[in-house]
Design a protein around this motif. Structure first.
Motif, mmCIF file in Angstrom:
data_model
loop_
_atom_site.group_PDB
_atom_site.id
_atom_site.type_symbol
_atom_site.label_atom_id
_atom_site.label_comp_id
_atom_site.label_asym_id
_atom_site.label_seq_id
_atom_site.Cartn_x
_atom_site.Cartn_y
_atom_site.Cartn_z
ATOM 1 N N LEU A 118 0.862 -1.321 -0.017
ATOM 2 C CA LEU A 118 -0.178 -0.076 0.174
ATOM 3 C C LEU A 118 0.663 1.214 -0.061
ATOM 4 O O LEU A 118 1.749 1.389 0.952
ATOM 5 C CB LEU A 118 -0.910 0.134 1.441
ATOM 6 N N LEU A 119 0.761 2.035 -1.027
ATOM 7 C CA LEU A 119 1.568 3.178 -1.204
ATOM 8 C C LEU A 119 0.753 4.492 -0.872
ATOM 9 O O LEU A 119 -0.497 4.581 -1.126
ATOM 10 C CB LEU A 119 2.194 3.344 -2.523
ATOM 11 N N GLY A 120 1.328 5.421 -0.322
ATOM 12 C CA GLY A 120 0.838 6.879 -0.166
ATOM 13 C C GLY A 120 0.936 7.690 -1.374
ATOM 14 O O GLY A 120 1.310 7.341 -2.229
ATOM 15 N N ILE A 125 5.743 3.853 1.217
ATOM 16 C CA ILE A 125 5.100 2.600 1.769
ATOM 17 C C ILE A 125 4.281 2.714 3.191
ATOM 18 O O ILE A 125 5.016 3.273 3.987
ATOM 19 C CB ILE A 125 6.371 1.685 2.140
ATOM 20 N N LEU A 126 3.054 2.424 3.110
ATOM 21 C CA LEU A 126 2.405 2.369 4.158
ATOM 22 C C LEU A 126 2.160 1.062 5.033
ATOM 23 O O LEU A 126 2.041 0.912 5.970
ATOM 24 C CB LEU A 126 0.802 2.993 3.824
ATOM 25 N N TRP A 127 2.109 0.203 3.935
ATOM 26 C CA TRP A 127 1.881 -1.566 4.622
ATOM 27 C C TRP A 127 2.224 -2.314 3.357
ATOM 28 O O TRP A 127 2.097 -2.011 2.389
ATOM 29 C CB TRP A 127 0.384 -1.519 4.838
ATOM 30 N N PHE A 128 2.751 -3.493 3.768
ATOM 31 C CA PHE A 128 2.939 -4.533 2.850
ATOM 32 C C PHE A 128 2.722 -5.864 3.406
ATOM 33 O O PHE A 128 2.798 -6.135 4.764
ATOM 34 C CB PHE A 128 4.448 -4.439 2.300
ATOM 35 N N ASN A 129 2.367 -6.817 2.659
ATOM 36 C CA ASN A 129 2.058 -8.168 3.170
ATOM 37 C C ASN A 129 3.319 -9.236 3.188
ATOM 38 O O ASN A 129 4.442 -8.531 2.755
ATOM 39 C CB ASN A 129 1.048 -9.026 2.321
ATOM 40 N N ARG A 130 3.351 -10.325 3.684
ATOM 41 C CA ARG A 130 4.649 -11.003 3.961
ATOM 42 C C ARG A 130 5.268 -11.454 2.548
ATOM 43 O O ARG A 130 6.597 -11.236 2.553
ATOM 44 C CB ARG A 130 4.149 -12.289 4.595
ATOM 45 N N ARG A 147 10.154 6.078 0.270
ATOM 46 C CA ARG A 147 9.545 5.952 -0.853
ATOM 47 C C ARG A 147 10.129 4.675 -1.542
ATOM 48 O O ARG A 147 11.025 4.361 -1.651
ATOM 49 C CB ARG A 147 9.877 7.018 -1.789
ATOM 50 N N ILE A 148 9.153 3.836 -2.330
ATOM 51 C CA ILE A 148 9.444 2.625 -2.788
ATOM 52 C C ILE A 148 10.420 2.671 -3.784
ATOM 53 O O ILE A 148 11.308 1.831 -3.998
ATOM 54 C CB ILE A 148 8.267 1.753 -3.102
ATOM 55 N N GLU A 149 10.535 3.646 -4.672
ATOM 56 C CA GLU A 149 11.526 3.824 -5.676
ATOM 57 C C GLU A 149 12.710 3.809 -5.256
ATOM 58 O O GLU A 149 14.087 3.669 -5.872
ATOM 59 C CB GLU A 149 11.250 4.991 -6.764
ATOM 60 N N ASN A 150 13.190 4.284 -4.071
ATOM 61 C CA ASN A 150 14.369 4.165 -3.237
ATOM 62 C C ASN A 150 14.809 2.863 -2.910
ATOM 63 O O ASN A 150 16.031 2.752 -2.618
ATOM 64 C CB ASN A 150 14.481 5.408 -2.320
#
Length: 444
Positions: A118-120, A125-130, A147-150
């Protein structure tokens, strides 16, 4: 004021009545003692102290309501305590319900065969599963809020995250684990939240790679024996001592051998395009000149439509690989010639507008039913298998067109109607347009 009094509860009226009785008693005592003001002041003071005591009890309970029981107060304050208790119980119910839903959501996302992040609004990154944490090597305490691109720095993924293209998602190979990951963003229409889905497509990529290798190797291996067979067939056809009864079979065998040679050539070209192999660099390509030459080739055929028009509305050059762009144009024109009757017509058009450069091939041939259009670029897909085989087609032309266009950031649009004709249009982005003067300098 009347509306306010009409909404009083019984406890409210009880409190008002008590205050009224206290004031009447204080007034009577003051009249008897001759000190009315003092009696009223003492009464109001006692009443204020009682109210202050009730407020303090209420405030204490509100701060310690998790461990303290509600205070036993009568009147309006008792009604306030009842209302607050009811709101608190409702809040606890909804909190328990939301907590249960959140736990169920986490259990479901844990059981998903795909990763979810889950991205803001800033792609943080706000949340992620296993599975997402395992495949992307994410840690909750360390990576949430970043930030996920980092963290996932593959150029294809960063470009997809920024632009949303290609629409089918980004495909990335993790060199550390040798795993292929496909990324797709589920957009909700707002930029506040985005759900990034991650799939492990390693098996599909391996199977596709094996298929491509098999096709390429098989095609290479078939070229030599086919050359030998074609050579003997040509020799038989030129042999004056050959029994005349064999003329027709030999002619048919030569035709089928030529068809096999065409299929092998197209398979090798398609394998090269799918592999991403660049045999030559990109240069300014004169599309107008290329279309003019292709039109001459069509008019030189023994059988061709009576009218082949060429509309050149621009002389700009196109940045790309000339052999691949030639393959695109020749395949589209070849299909138009095959499926257009001699009394029909073909129109070749090259133009430029604000959206980019465009190449269209329009014919008045047999047309294509609407249900077949989405599958036209699949390998060996034929709308009419019997007709296509009789014309010697390989069934790979449009697949080659699709992959060649993808390598040039272009798209293919198909419009067709049965019995009326078809229009195949290639759309190239403006970034690939080169003015003819600039192109001449680049090639000098």
């Amino acid at each position: 004021m009347k509306k306010v009094f009409s909404t009083f509860s019984p406890s409210g009226w009880q409190s008002v009545s008590r205050l009224g009785i206290a004031l009447i008693v204080a007034l009577l005592i003051g009249l008897m003692a001759g000190r009315v003001a003092l009696a009223l002041a003492i009464t109001f003071g006692i009443y204020s102290l009682v109210q202050l005591w009730n407020v303090l009890r209420l405030e204490f309970w509100l701060r310690h309501r998790r461990v303290e029981s509600p205070p036993d107060i009568s009147g309006v304050w008792g009604e306030v305590v009842t209302i607050i208790s009811r709101i608190y119980r409702r809040k606890q119910y909804h909190r328990a319900r939301v907590t249960g839903l959140l736990r169920e959501f986490r259990r479901l996302t844990t059981a998903l065969p795909e990763g979810a992040v889950l991205l803001g609004p800033e792609h943080e990154i706000l949340w992620f599963n296993r599975l997402a944490g395992e495949w992307l090597r994410l840690r909750r305490k360390r990576d949430v809020g970043i930030r996920i691109e980092n963290l996932v720095r593959h150029p294809a993924f960063v470009e997809y995250l920024k632009t949303g293209y290609p629409t089918e998602g980004a495909l990335v190979q993790d060199l550390e684990s040798d795993r292929w990951l496909a990324f797709n963003i589920v957009r909700t229409g707002t930029a506040e939240r985005q759900l990034l889905m991650v799939r492990d497509v390693s098996e599909e990529q391996q199977l596709q790679s094996m298929r491509k290798d098999f096709v390429a190797n098989a095609s290479h291996e078939l070229r030599s024996p086919l050359t030998v067979i074609s050579g003997y067939l040509d020799a038989l056809a030129d042999d004056d001592n050959l029994d005349p009864t064999w003329n027709t079979p030999v002619l048919e065998m030569r035709r089928q051998a030529e068809r096999m040679r065409t299929i092998i050539k197209d398979l090798l070209e398609l394998s090269k395009l799918e592999s991403g192999e660049h045999t030559q660099g990109e240069h300014p390509v004169d599309m107008a000149g290329m279309l003019a030459l292709l039109r001459k080739e069509v008019m030189a055929l023994d059988q061709h439509p009576r009218d082949v028009r060429l509309l050149l509305e621009s002389d700009v050059l196109l940045k790309g690989v000339e052999s691949e762009l030639h393959s695109v144009a020749s395949n589209l024109i070849s299909n138009a010639v095959k499926y257009t009757p001699p009394e029909g017509e073909i129109e070749l058009r090259w133009w430029v507008d604000e959206a980019g450069a465009h190449l269209s091939v329009r014919d008045t041939g047999v047309g294509i039913a609407e249900e077949h259009i989405p599958r036209l670029t699949e390998r060996f897909y034929r709308v009419d298998p019997g007709r296509a085989r009789s014309m010697g087609g390989s069934g790979l032309g449009l697949a080659i067109v699709k992959h060649a266009l993808q390598r040039h950031d272009a798209t293919l649009q198909v419009q067709s109607k049965e019995g009326v004709g078809s229009t195949f249009t290639c759309h190239f982005p403006r970034s690939r347009i080169i003015p003819r003067s600039a192109g001449a300098l680049a090639t000098a």
